[in-house]
Enzyme design. Structure first.
Site, mmCIF file in Angstrom:
data_model
loop_
_atom_site.group_PDB
_atom_site.id
_atom_site.type_symbol
_atom_site.label_atom_id
_atom_site.label_comp_id
_atom_site.label_asym_id
_atom_site.label_seq_id
_atom_site.Cartn_x
_atom_site.Cartn_y
_atom_site.Cartn_z
ATOM 1 N N SER A 124 -4.019 7.342 -0.810
ATOM 2 C CA SER A 124 -4.195 6.653 -2.078
ATOM 3 C C SER A 124 -5.130 7.428 -2.993
ATOM 4 C CB SER A 124 -4.804 5.283 -1.780
ATOM 5 O OG SER A 124 -5.286 4.708 -2.958
ATOM 6 N N TYR A 148 -10.980 -0.573 2.944
ATOM 7 C CA TYR A 148 -9.588 -0.114 2.796
ATOM 8 C C TYR A 148 -9.569 1.372 2.438
ATOM 9 C CZ TYR A 148 -5.263 1.037 0.423
ATOM 10 O OH TYR A 148 -4.113 1.690 0.016
ATOM 11 N N LYS A 152 -8.296 5.161 4.506
ATOM 12 C CA LYS A 152 -7.442 6.263 4.021
ATOM 13 C C LYS A 152 -8.164 7.598 4.218
ATOM 14 C CE LYS A 152 -3.984 3.756 2.853
ATOM 15 N NZ LYS A 152 -2.831 3.705 3.762
HETATM 16 P P1 NAD Z 1 3.100 -3.435 1.776
HETATM 17 O O1 NAD Z 1 2.082 -4.366 2.310
HETATM 18 O O2 NAD Z 1 4.158 -3.962 0.901
HETATM 19 O O3 NAD Z 1 3.795 -2.647 3.004
HETATM 20 C C1 NAD Z 1 3.128 -2.363 4.200
HETATM 21 C C2 NAD Z 1 4.013 -2.833 5.337
HETATM 22 O O4 NAD Z 1 3.381 -2.507 6.581
HETATM 23 C C3 NAD Z 1 4.250 -4.338 5.341
HETATM 24 O O5 NAD Z 1 5.647 -4.583 5.441
HETATM 25 C C4 NAD Z 1 3.500 -4.849 6.569
HETATM 26 O O6 NAD Z 1 4.166 -5.950 7.164
HETATM 27 C C5 NAD Z 1 3.502 -3.612 7.459
HETATM 28 N N1 NAD Z 1 2.392 -3.509 8.419
HETATM 29 C C6 NAD Z 1 1.065 -3.588 8.189
HETATM 30 N N2 NAD Z 1 0.362 -3.414 9.328
HETATM 31 C C7 NAD Z 1 1.287 -3.200 10.318
HETATM 32 C C8 NAD Z 1 1.200 -2.963 11.710
HETATM 33 N N3 NAD Z 1 0.033 -2.934 12.358
HETATM 34 N N4 NAD Z 1 2.344 -2.794 12.413
HETATM 35 C C9 NAD Z 1 3.550 -2.840 11.788
HETATM 36 N N5 NAD Z 1 3.695 -3.065 10.477
HETATM 37 C C10 NAD Z 1 2.577 -3.254 9.740
HETATM 38 O O7 NAD Z 1 2.313 -2.231 1.046
HETATM 39 P P2 NAD Z 1 2.856 -1.076 0.107
HETATM 40 O O8 NAD Z 1 2.380 -1.346 -1.278
HETATM 41 O O9 NAD Z 1 4.289 -0.835 0.347
HETATM 42 O O10 NAD Z 1 1.986 0.138 0.649
HETATM 43 C C11 NAD Z 1 2.487 1.043 1.610
HETATM 44 C C12 NAD Z 1 1.412 2.079 1.926
HETATM 45 O O11 NAD Z 1 1.011 2.723 0.698
HETATM 46 C C13 NAD Z 1 0.140 1.496 2.519
HETATM 47 O O12 NAD Z 1 -0.343 2.409 3.493
HETATM 48 C C14 NAD Z 1 -0.793 1.421 1.335
HETATM 49 O O13 NAD Z 1 -2.133 1.482 1.754
HETATM 50 C C15 NAD Z 1 -0.398 2.655 0.561
HETATM 51 N N6 NAD Z 1 -0.724 2.589 -0.885
HETATM 52 C C16 NAD Z 1 -0.245 1.567 -1.635
HETATM 53 C C17 NAD Z 1 -0.577 1.494 -2.993
HETATM 54 C C18 NAD Z 1 -0.073 0.362 -3.853
HETATM 55 O O14 NAD Z 1 -0.617 0.181 -4.950
HETATM 56 N N7 NAD Z 1 0.940 -0.403 -3.446
HETATM 57 C C19 NAD Z 1 -1.382 2.492 -3.585
HETATM 58 C C20 NAD Z 1 -1.844 3.524 -2.785
HETATM 59 C C21 NAD Z 1 -1.506 3.569 -1.432
HETATM 60 N N1 UFG Z 2 -6.480 -5.416 -14.154
HETATM 61 C C1 UFG Z 2 -6.696 -6.423 -15.071
HETATM 62 N N2 UFG Z 2 -6.309 -7.697 -14.737
HETATM 63 C C2 UFG Z 2 -5.729 -8.004 -13.536
HETATM 64 C C3 UFG Z 2 -5.515 -6.952 -12.604
HETATM 65 C C4 UFG Z 2 -5.911 -5.677 -12.948
HETATM 66 O O1 UFG Z 2 -7.220 -6.189 -16.153
HETATM 67 O O2 UFG Z 2 -5.417 -9.173 -13.287
HETATM 68 C C5 UFG Z 2 -6.870 -4.035 -14.510
HETATM 69 C C6 UFG Z 2 -7.892 -3.412 -13.581
HETATM 70 O O3 UFG Z 2 -9.205 -3.727 -14.001
HETATM 71 C C7 UFG Z 2 -7.554 -1.922 -13.688
HETATM 72 C C8 UFG Z 2 -6.031 -1.918 -13.914
HETATM 73 O O4 UFG Z 2 -5.712 -3.222 -14.381
HETATM 74 O O5 UFG Z 2 -8.170 -1.376 -14.807
HETATM 75 C C9 UFG Z 2 -5.230 -1.646 -12.642
HETATM 76 O O6 UFG Z 2 -5.641 -2.544 -11.621
HETATM 77 P P1 UFG Z 2 -4.782 -2.765 -10.279
HETATM 78 O O7 UFG Z 2 -5.476 -3.817 -9.484
HETATM 79 O O8 UFG Z 2 -3.357 -2.994 -10.626
HETATM 80 O O9 UFG Z 2 -4.851 -1.341 -9.574
HETATM 81 P P2 UFG Z 2 -6.096 -0.465 -9.108
HETATM 82 O O10 UFG Z 2 -6.038 0.811 -9.893
HETATM 83 O O11 UFG Z 2 -7.348 -1.228 -9.154
HETATM 84 O O12 UFG Z 2 -5.769 -0.192 -7.569
HETATM 85 C C10 UFG Z 2 -4.451 0.150 -7.094
HETATM 86 C C11 UFG Z 2 -4.287 -0.358 -5.671
HETATM 87 C C12 UFG Z 2 -5.218 0.378 -4.747
HETATM 88 C C13 UFG Z 2 -4.983 1.861 -4.861
HETATM 89 C C14 UFG Z 2 -5.107 2.312 -6.306
HETATM 90 C C15 UFG Z 2 -4.692 3.757 -6.415
HETATM 91 O O13 UFG Z 2 -4.556 -1.757 -5.612
HETATM 92 O O14 UFG Z 2 -4.960 0.009 -3.423
HETATM 93 O O15 UFG Z 2 -4.258 1.534 -7.148
HETATM 94 O O16 UFG Z 2 -4.912 4.242 -7.677
HETATM 95 F F1 UFG Z 2 -5.904 2.527 -4.127
#
Ligand code: NAD
Ligand code: UFG
Length: 333
Positions: A124, A148, A152
Site C-alpha cells: 500500500s 495495518y 505491510k
Molecule cells: P477486501 O477486504 O475486499 O479483500 C480481502 C479478502 O481477503 C477478503 O475477501 C477477505 O475475506 C480475505 N481474507 C482476509 N484475511 C484472510 C485470511 N486469513 N484467510 C483467507 N482470506 C482472508 O480488501 P481489498 O480492498 O480487496 O484489498 C486487497 C489487498 O489490497 C489487501 O491486502 C489490502 O491491504 C491491500 N490494499 C487495499 C487498498 C484499498 O484501498 N482497497 C489499498 C492499498 C492496499
Molecule cells: N475523506 C473524507 N470523507 C470521508 C472519507 C474520506 O473527506 O468520509 C477524505 C480523507 O480525509 C482523504 C481522502 O478522502 O483525504 C481519501 O480517504 P480514504 O479513506 O478514501 O483513503 P485513504 O487515502 O485515507 O486510505 C486508503 C486506504 C488505505 C491505503 C491508502 C493508500 O484506506 O488502506 O488508501 O493510499 F493505505
C-alpha cells in the site's frame, strides 16, 4: 498458468481474477469470507464464462493451506488476503498483526516447499508515510501511524529476506494508491460492511440515499483547494496491473507503484461524481481525520518502464462505474 489468488473474492482480488481469466490463466481462490461473499465466485464465472476453483480456507490454517498446495500444481501466487481497516487496526492490533503476517508466512512457506517461485504481494502507498509527493519506489519508508500499515512494511521485509535466502524466488511488491470504481458489468465492486471509511463508497451511499451527507475531513490542507489529495485508480486498471506484474516477474524483489500519477482532491472527486452521474452530493466540511496526510500520489514511471503497464481509465469513468455498481446492488449484497 495456475494462479492461487488469496483473498480472491474481495474487492481487488475479484477484479484481478476476472483479468487473470480473461488473460487465459486459471485461478484457485482461497478466501475465508471474513470480508467477502461466496456469491462473488459465481459473478466472476458469469462475467468471464470460465470456471474457478474456490476454497473457503483461512490462510492462517497451516494444514488446510498445505492441502491446497498438495491438490494443485500451482505456478504462482497473488496474495491479497488481509484485514485492511486502518481505524480498526488501532483498536485490534493483535488481530491485524496475526492475520496479515501469519497469512503471508504460511503462504510463502508452502511456496518454498512446493517450488512455487512467482509471488505477487498487495502492499500500500501507506508505507510512504509523510514522504514528499510524488512517491517513488526508492524512497526510504517512514513509520506508519497504525498497525495495518506496519503489517505491510513488515510483510515487505519478510519477502525481501525470503528472496535473499532463496535466489529462485521472484517477488513483485505492488504498492496500491486509492482503488475505486467497479467492473463495467456492475456485478462486482466494493461493498464495505457498515458505514464506509473510504471516500468513494461513502459518496455512492450518499448518492443512493443510504447516507444523508458526506463529511469532508478538513479544508485547510496545503493543497489546491484545501482538501486532501489522493491518487484514485480504477480497480480494473489495478487488476490489469497484476497481470502485467505476473508476466514480468524477475528474480529477487521488485517494487512497483500502481496509481495514475495524478492527484485529485476530495472536492474535485465530488464534482466529478456529480458531473459524471448527474446526482448532487450534499456535504459539510468537518475537522481533519487523525492520521490523514495532505497529499498522496504516485510516481508511476517504473511500472510503465518495467511492466509496460499504465492506468487508462479516468476519474469520470471511476465515478460512473462506482455508481453503476452501487445502484445495481441491493442493500444486502
Ligand atoms: P477486501 O477486504 O475486499 O479483500 C480481502 C479478502 O481477503 C477478503 O475477501 C477477505 O475475506 C480475505 N481474507 C482476509 N484475511 C484472510 C485470511 N486469513 N484467510 C483467507 N482470506 C482472508 O480488501 P481489498 O480492498 O480487496 O484489498 C486487497 C489487498 O489490497 C489487501 O491486502 C489490502 O491491504 C491491500 N490494499 C487495499 C487498498 C484499498 O484501498 N482497497 C489499498 C492499498 C492496499
Ligand atoms: N475523506 C473524507 N470523507 C470521508 C472519507 C474520506 O473527506 O468520509 C477524505 C480523507 O480525509 C482523504 C481522502 O478522502 O483525504 C481519501 O480517504 P480514504 O479513506 O478514501 O483513503 P485513504 O487515502 O485515507 O486510505 C486508503 C486506504 C488505505 C491505503 C491508502 C493508500 O484506506 O488502506 O488508501 O493510499 F493505505
Amino acid at each position: 498458468m495456475n494462479i492461487l489468488v488469496s483473498g480472491g473474492l474481495g474487492y481487488i482480488g475479484s477484479h484481478t481474477c476476472v483479468a487473470l481469466l480473461e488473460a487465459g490463466h486459471s485461478v484457485i481462490i482461497v478466501d475465508n469470507l471474513s470480508n467477502s461473499k461466496k456469491e462473488t465466485a459465481e459473478k466472476i464465472i458469469n462475467i468471464t464464462n470460465k470456471q474457478v476453483i474456490f476454497y473457503e480456507v483461512d490462510l492462517t490454517d497451516d494444514k488446510a493451506v498445505s492441502m491446497i498446495f498438495d491438490n494443485h500444481k500451482i505456478d504462482g501466487v497473488i496474495h491479497f488476503a488481509a484485514l485492511k481497516a486502518v481505524g480498526e487496526s488501532i483498536k485490534k492490533p493483535i488481530e491485524y498483526y496475526y492475520n496479515n503476517l501469519v497469512s503471508t508466512m504460511v503462504l510463502v512457506k508452502y511456496c518454498l516447499k512446493y517450488n512455487v517461485n512467482k509471488f505477487v504481494f498487495s502492499s500500500s502507498a501507506t508505507v510512504y508515510g509523510e514522504n514528499r509527493v510524488p512517491f517513488n519506489e526508492l524512497m526510504e519508508l517512514f513509520p506508519t501511524t497504525n498497525p495495518y500499515g506496519e503489517t505491510k512494511v513488515m510483510s515487505e521485509r519478510i519477502l525481501k529476506d525470503v528472496a535473499q535466502a532463496n535466489p529462485m524466488f521472484s517477488v513483485s511488491i505492488l504498492r496500491y494508491f486509492n482503488p475505486v470504481g467497479a467492473h463495467e458489468s456492475g456485478l462486482i465492486g466494493e461493498s464495505p460492511n457498515g458505514i464506509p471509511n473510504n471516500l468513494m463508497p461513502y459518496i455512492t451511499q450518499v448518492a443512493k440515499g443510504k447516507l444523508k451527507k458526506l463529511k469532508v475531513f478538513g479544508d485547510n490542507y496545503p493543497t489546491v483547494d484545501g482538501t486532501g489529495v489522493r491518487d484514485f485508480i480504477h480497480v480494473v486498471d489495478l487488476a490489469e496491473g497484476h497481470v502485467a506484474a505476473l508476466n514480468n516477474l524477475k528474480k529477487g524483489v521488485h517494487i512497483y507503484n500502481l496509481g495514475t500519477g495524478k492527484g485529485t482532491s476530495v472536492l474535485e472527486l465530488i464534482n466529478a461524481f456529480e458531473e459524471a452521474n448527474g446526482i448532487k452530493i450534499p456535504y459539510e466540511v468537518v475537522d481533519r481525520r487523525p492520521g490523514d496526510i495532505a497529499e498522496c500520489y504516485a510516481d508511476v514511471t517504473k511500472a510503465y518502464q518495467e511492466l509496460g503497464w499504465r492506468a487508462s481509465r479516468d476519474i469520470f469513468r471511476m465515478c460512473k462505474d462506482a455508481w453503476n455498481f452501487e445502484k445495481n446492488n441491493s442493500l444486502d449484497y
